[in-house]
Scaffold this active site. Structure first.
Site, PDB file in Angstrom:
ATOM      1  N   SER A 124       1.856  14.652 -13.172  1.00  0.00           N
ATOM      2  CA  SER A 124       2.844  13.596 -12.944  1.00  0.00           C
ATOM      3  C   SER A 124       3.986  13.730 -13.930  1.00  0.00           C
ATOM      4  CB  SER A 124       2.143  12.251 -13.149  1.00  0.00           C
ATOM      5  OG  SER A 124       3.095  11.220 -13.284  1.00  0.00           O
ATOM      6  N   TYR A 148      -3.426   6.421 -18.403  1.00  0.00           N
ATOM      7  CA  TYR A 148      -3.332   7.273 -17.203  1.00  0.00           C
ATOM      8  C   TYR A 148      -2.589   8.568 -17.528  1.00  0.00           C
ATOM      9  CZ  TYR A 148      -1.273   9.035 -12.858  1.00  0.00           C
ATOM     10  OH  TYR A 148      -0.842   9.848 -11.832  1.00  0.00           O
ATOM     11  N   LYS A 152      -3.718  12.768 -17.676  1.00  0.00           N
ATOM     12  CA  LYS A 152      -3.023  13.905 -17.034  1.00  0.00           C
ATOM     13  C   LYS A 152      -2.711  14.982 -18.071  1.00  0.00           C
ATOM     14  CE  LYS A 152      -2.819  12.430 -12.771  1.00  0.00           C
ATOM     15  NZ  LYS A 152      -3.654  13.074 -11.751  1.00  0.00           N
ATOM     16  N   ASN A 197       1.911  -2.002  -6.915  1.00  0.00           N
ATOM     17  CA  ASN A 197       2.622  -1.833  -8.189  1.00  0.00           C
ATOM     18  C   ASN A 197       3.931  -1.095  -7.979  1.00  0.00           C
ATOM     19  OD1 ASN A 197       0.534  -2.787  -9.972  1.00  0.00           O
ATOM     20  ND2 ASN A 197      -0.609  -0.962  -9.340  1.00  0.00           N
ATOM     21  N   ARG A 294      10.231  -4.280 -16.785  1.00  0.00           N
ATOM     22  CA  ARG A 294       8.776  -4.112 -16.838  1.00  0.00           C
ATOM     23  C   ARG A 294       8.436  -3.254 -18.060  1.00  0.00           C
ATOM     24  NH1 ARG A 294       6.000  -1.309 -11.616  1.00  0.00           N
ATOM     25  NH2 ARG A 294       7.172   0.468 -12.416  1.00  0.00           N
TER      26      ARG A 294
HETATM   27  P1  NAD Z   1      -4.978   8.049  -3.749  1.00  0.00           P
HETATM   28  O1  NAD Z   1      -5.719   7.038  -4.539  1.00  0.00           O
HETATM   29  O2  NAD Z   1      -4.477   7.671  -2.397  1.00  0.00           O
HETATM   30  O3  NAD Z   1      -5.848   9.381  -3.606  1.00  0.00           O
HETATM   31  C1  NAD Z   1      -6.839   9.748  -4.537  1.00  0.00           C
HETATM   32  C2  NAD Z   1      -8.116  10.010  -3.750  1.00  0.00           C
HETATM   33  O4  NAD Z   1      -9.158  10.433  -4.652  1.00  0.00           O
HETATM   34  C3  NAD Z   1      -8.650   8.761  -3.037  1.00  0.00           C
HETATM   35  O5  NAD Z   1      -8.905   9.090  -1.690  1.00  0.00           O
HETATM   36  C4  NAD Z   1      -9.946   8.408  -3.786  1.00  0.00           C
HETATM   37  O6  NAD Z   1     -10.915   7.831  -2.925  1.00  0.00           O
HETATM   38  C5  NAD Z   1     -10.358   9.757  -4.325  1.00  0.00           C
HETATM   39  N1  NAD Z   1     -11.154   9.711  -5.577  1.00  0.00           N
HETATM   40  C6  NAD Z   1     -10.870   9.016  -6.700  1.00  0.00           C
HETATM   41  N2  NAD Z   1     -11.797   9.253  -7.648  1.00  0.00           N
HETATM   42  C7  NAD Z   1     -12.679  10.145  -7.111  1.00  0.00           C
HETATM   43  C8  NAD Z   1     -13.852  10.780  -7.592  1.00  0.00           C
HETATM   44  N3  NAD Z   1     -14.323  10.530  -8.822  1.00  0.00           N
HETATM   45  N4  NAD Z   1     -14.514  11.639  -6.773  1.00  0.00           N
HETATM   46  C9  NAD Z   1     -14.051  11.878  -5.518  1.00  0.00           C
HETATM   47  N5  NAD Z   1     -12.955  11.297  -5.006  1.00  0.00           N
HETATM   48  C10 NAD Z   1     -12.258  10.445  -5.791  1.00  0.00           C
HETATM   49  O7  NAD Z   1      -3.762   8.565  -4.682  1.00  0.00           O
HETATM   50  P2  NAD Z   1      -2.539   9.519  -4.335  1.00  0.00           P
HETATM   51  O8  NAD Z   1      -1.292   8.725  -4.465  1.00  0.00           O
HETATM   52  O9  NAD Z   1      -2.797  10.274  -3.093  1.00  0.00           O
HETATM   53  O10 NAD Z   1      -2.590  10.480  -5.605  1.00  0.00           O
HETATM   54  C11 NAD Z   1      -3.252  11.727  -5.567  1.00  0.00           C
HETATM   55  C12 NAD Z   1      -3.121  12.396  -6.930  1.00  0.00           C
HETATM   56  O11 NAD Z   1      -1.743  12.539  -7.264  1.00  0.00           O
HETATM   57  C13 NAD Z   1      -3.759  11.606  -8.085  1.00  0.00           C
HETATM   58  O12 NAD Z   1      -4.372  12.527  -8.959  1.00  0.00           O
HETATM   59  C14 NAD Z   1      -2.562  10.952  -8.751  1.00  0.00           C
HETATM   60  O13 NAD Z   1      -2.796  10.722 -10.126  1.00  0.00           O
HETATM   61  C15 NAD Z   1      -1.481  12.007  -8.553  1.00  0.00           C
HETATM   62  N6  NAD Z   1      -0.121  11.434  -8.600  1.00  0.00           N
HETATM   63  C16 NAD Z   1       0.221  10.446  -7.718  1.00  0.00           C
HETATM   64  C17 NAD Z   1       1.498   9.870  -7.784  1.00  0.00           C
HETATM   65  C18 NAD Z   1       1.893   8.766  -6.844  1.00  0.00           C
HETATM   66  O14 NAD Z   1       2.902   8.101  -7.108  1.00  0.00           O
HETATM   67  N7  NAD Z   1       1.191   8.550  -5.739  1.00  0.00           N
HETATM   68  C19 NAD Z   1       2.425  10.320  -8.758  1.00  0.00           C
HETATM   69  C20 NAD Z   1       2.034  11.331  -9.626  1.00  0.00           C
HETATM   70  C21 NAD Z   1       0.760  11.899  -9.531  1.00  0.00           C
HETATM   71  N1  UFG Z   2      10.315  -1.639  -9.475  1.00  0.00           N
HETATM   72  C1  UFG Z   2      10.843  -2.898  -9.247  1.00  0.00           C
HETATM   73  N2  UFG Z   2      10.041  -3.821  -8.642  1.00  0.00           N
HETATM   74  C2  UFG Z   2       8.761  -3.552  -8.247  1.00  0.00           C
HETATM   75  C3  UFG Z   2       8.238  -2.256  -8.486  1.00  0.00           C
HETATM   76  C4  UFG Z   2       9.037  -1.321  -9.115  1.00  0.00           C
HETATM   77  O1  UFG Z   2      11.992  -3.175  -9.594  1.00  0.00           O
HETATM   78  O2  UFG Z   2       8.083  -4.450  -7.716  1.00  0.00           O
HETATM   79  C5  UFG Z   2      11.180  -0.624 -10.101  1.00  0.00           C
HETATM   80  C6  UFG Z   2      10.649  -0.111 -11.430  1.00  0.00           C
HETATM   81  O3  UFG Z   2      11.060  -0.931 -12.481  1.00  0.00           O
HETATM   82  C7  UFG Z   2      11.259   1.304 -11.466  1.00  0.00           C
HETATM   83  C8  UFG Z   2      11.305   1.713  -9.985  1.00  0.00           C
HETATM   84  O4  UFG Z   2      11.237   0.507  -9.240  1.00  0.00           O
HETATM   85  O5  UFG Z   2      12.592   1.231 -11.939  1.00  0.00           O
HETATM   86  C9  UFG Z   2      10.144   2.608  -9.577  1.00  0.00           C
HETATM   87  O6  UFG Z   2       8.916   2.009  -9.949  1.00  0.00           O
HETATM   88  P1  UFG Z   2       7.497   2.541  -9.407  1.00  0.00           P
HETATM   89  O7  UFG Z   2       6.452   1.632  -9.959  1.00  0.00           O
HETATM   90  O8  UFG Z   2       7.552   2.732  -7.934  1.00  0.00           O
HETATM   91  O9  UFG Z   2       7.395   4.013 -10.030  1.00  0.00           O
HETATM   92  P2  UFG Z   2       7.379   4.494 -11.562  1.00  0.00           P
HETATM   93  O10 UFG Z   2       8.519   5.453 -11.707  1.00  0.00           O
HETATM   94  O11 UFG Z   2       7.296   3.391 -12.491  1.00  0.00           O
HETATM   95  O12 UFG Z   2       5.975   5.289 -11.631  1.00  0.00           O
HETATM   96  C10 UFG Z   2       5.557   6.225 -10.656  1.00  0.00           C
HETATM   97  C11 UFG Z   2       4.036   6.218 -10.572  1.00  0.00           C
HETATM   98  C12 UFG Z   2       3.455   6.738 -11.858  1.00  0.00           C
HETATM   99  C13 UFG Z   2       4.026   8.083 -12.177  1.00  0.00           C
HETATM  100  C14 UFG Z   2       5.536   8.023 -12.193  1.00  0.00           C
HETATM  101  C15 UFG Z   2       6.142   9.370 -12.430  1.00  0.00           C
HETATM  102  O13 UFG Z   2       3.563   4.900 -10.353  1.00  0.00           O
HETATM  103  O14 UFG Z   2       2.067   6.902 -11.708  1.00  0.00           O
HETATM  104  O15 UFG Z   2       6.015   7.496 -10.972  1.00  0.00           O
HETATM  105  O16 UFG Z   2       5.616  10.261 -11.492  1.00  0.00           O
HETATM  106  F1  UFG Z   2       3.585   8.468 -13.387  1.00  0.00           F
END
Ligand code: NAD
Ligand code: UFG
Length: 343
Positions: A124, A148, A152, A197, A294
């Site tokens: 991330s 978190y 990573k 969130n 936030r």
């Molecule tokens: P998600 O929660 O939809 O997908 C994660 C999946 O992993 C889920 O289906 C969950 O059931 C499964 N899981 C969790 N713990 C497990 C375990 N111990 N064993 C087996 N399965 C397990 O999340 P996502 O948004 O698809 O994210 C996927 C990956 O990408 C994560 O590692 C997350 O940290 C990373 N990531 C996501 C974002 C984002 O904004 N969505 C940003 C940066 C990185």
């Molecule tokens: N925001 C609002 N209102 C809300 C939610 C978010 O104004 O209800 C704003 C935040 O302040 C920020 C922007 O929208 O300026 C994006 O916020 P997100 O929560 O959607 O995303 P972040 O950039 O904070 O974080 C995301 C993932 C993290 C990851 C990061 C970088 O949630 O896990 O991107 O990859 F680490």
């Protein structure tokens, strides 16, 4: 040979399954369904016309992992499984270390025992901490600002150490910026439980009437309209980056046996620009009010995408309107997530 996709029933993982199946790969999905439903697997099958091989398992169960890796003759792993909520990680850090760090350690141990030595890992942009310069390049200093993010970084370090110990390992670390959007069929998408969130899921719930209004966290940042700027990337582009990373690892053309690249578009959009884009796509008004900043948020965060282009020969192609249109299509077809599909 088969690619094991951990977390393949989740948001990004399900889109990755579609991309890999459509590219002709055999896959096996491993998920414990802690944050997903198996309906997503049915939808992957519906989109691709292919049966999805699925193992319900936890990445911390090393013995089961070894059985699965051997039984399906896996050659590589795309590793999405883990917990991902920043706020929750500050409340239950041990659960994050257990799922993410211990889980990845067990997965790597199982891979080592089975001779499976290629992994693509979901990292991330949070590993960069507060940006010291923009756009963020991969050599920007790393710093975790919450548990978190620390998981990573620890995992990234673990992969670098394993790679250094034995050149036959291959790791592609992909640092995602802000994944949004859904498959253009509207059959799979993001399905957050409880109060979202993240910005995009919250906006969709205002658009569909579930929430009254969006709180915009901060309008006094040093940005073009005072609200936070992020690099939103369409999930379909994101998973195409995984496909390229897999090809690069499998063909032996990676720049090193452990490379890290940003997956973003390089464009930053403000919260208000996101609101307006979503209004255009949905034809709904998104009510909002300004709220305090936030905790832990930065003003701006966006990627330098040159290295991803060079290493993966990949660039994000879908624009903000496509991200919003596909998100809205998914929400309209599944008003309350997978359980509530409408024809
Ligand atoms: P998600 O929660 O939809 O997908 C994660 C999946 O992993 C889920 O289906 C969950 O059931 C499964 N899981 C969790 N713990 C497990 C375990 N111990 N064993 C087996 N399965 C397990 O999340 P996502 O948004 O698809 O994210 C996927 C990956 O990408 C994560 O590692 C997350 O940290 C990373 N990531 C996501 C974002 C984002 O904004 N969505 C940003 C940066 C990185
Ligand atoms: N925001 C609002 N209102 C809300 C939610 C978010 O104004 O209800 C704003 C935040 O302040 C920020 C922007 O929208 O300026 C994006 O916020 P997100 O929560 O959607 O995303 P972040 O950039 O904070 O974080 C995301 C993932 C993290 C990851 C990061 C970088 O949630 O896990 O991107 O990859 F680490």
């Amino acid at each position: 040979m088969t690619v094991l996709i951990t977390g393949g029933a989740g948001y990004i993982g399900s889109h990755c399954c579609v991309a890999f199946l459509q590219a002709g790969h055999d896959i096996v999905v491993l998920d414990n369904l802690s944050n997903a439903t198996s309906i997503s697997l049915d939808r992957i099958a519906e989109i691709t016309g292919q049966k999805v091989v699925y193992e319900q398992a936890d990445i911390r169960d090393q013995a089961k992992l070894e059985t699965i890796l051997k039984q399906h003759r896996c050659s590589a792993v795309v590793h999405f499984a883990g917990l991902k909520a920043v706020g929750e990680s500050t409340k239950v850090p041990l659960a994050y270390y257990d799922n993410n760090v211990v889980g990845t350690h067990r997965l790597l141990s199982a891979m080592a025992n089975c001779g499976v030595k290629q992994m693509i890992f979901s990292s991330s942009a949070t590993v960069y901490g507060e940006p010291q310069f923009l756009p963020l390049t991969e050599d920007h200093p790393t710093r975790a600002v919450n548990p978190y993010g620390r998981t990573k970084l620890i995992i990234e370090d673990m992969l670098r150490d394993v790679a250094a110990s034995d050149p036959s390992w291959g790791f592609g670390i992909l640092r995602y910026f802000n994944p949004v959007g859904a498959h253009d069929s509207g059959l799979i998408g993001e399905n957050p439980l409880g109060i979202p969130n993240n910005l995009m899921p919250f906006i969709t719930q205002v658009a569909d009437g579930r929430r009254e209004q969006l709180s915009v966290f901060g309008n006094d940042y040093d940005t073009r309209d005072g609200t936070g700027v992020r690099d939103y990337i369409h999930v379909t582009d994101l998973v195409e980056g995984h496909l390229r990373a897999h090809e690069v690892l499998a063909s032996g053309s990676a720049p090193s046996n452990c490379f890290a690249v940003n997956l973003g578009t390089g464009n930053g959009y403000s919260v208000l620009e996101m609101v307006r884009a979503f209004e255009r796509a949905s034809n709904k008004e998104i009510r909002f009010s300004f709220a305090p900043r936030r905790d832990g948020d930065v003003a701006e965060c966006y990627a330098n995408t040159e290295l991803a282009h060079k290493v993966l020969n990949w660039k994000a192609e879908r624009d903000l309107d496509a991200m919003c249109r596909d998100t809205w299509n998914w929400v309209c077809k599944n008003p309350r997530g997978y359980e509530t599909a409408v024809d």
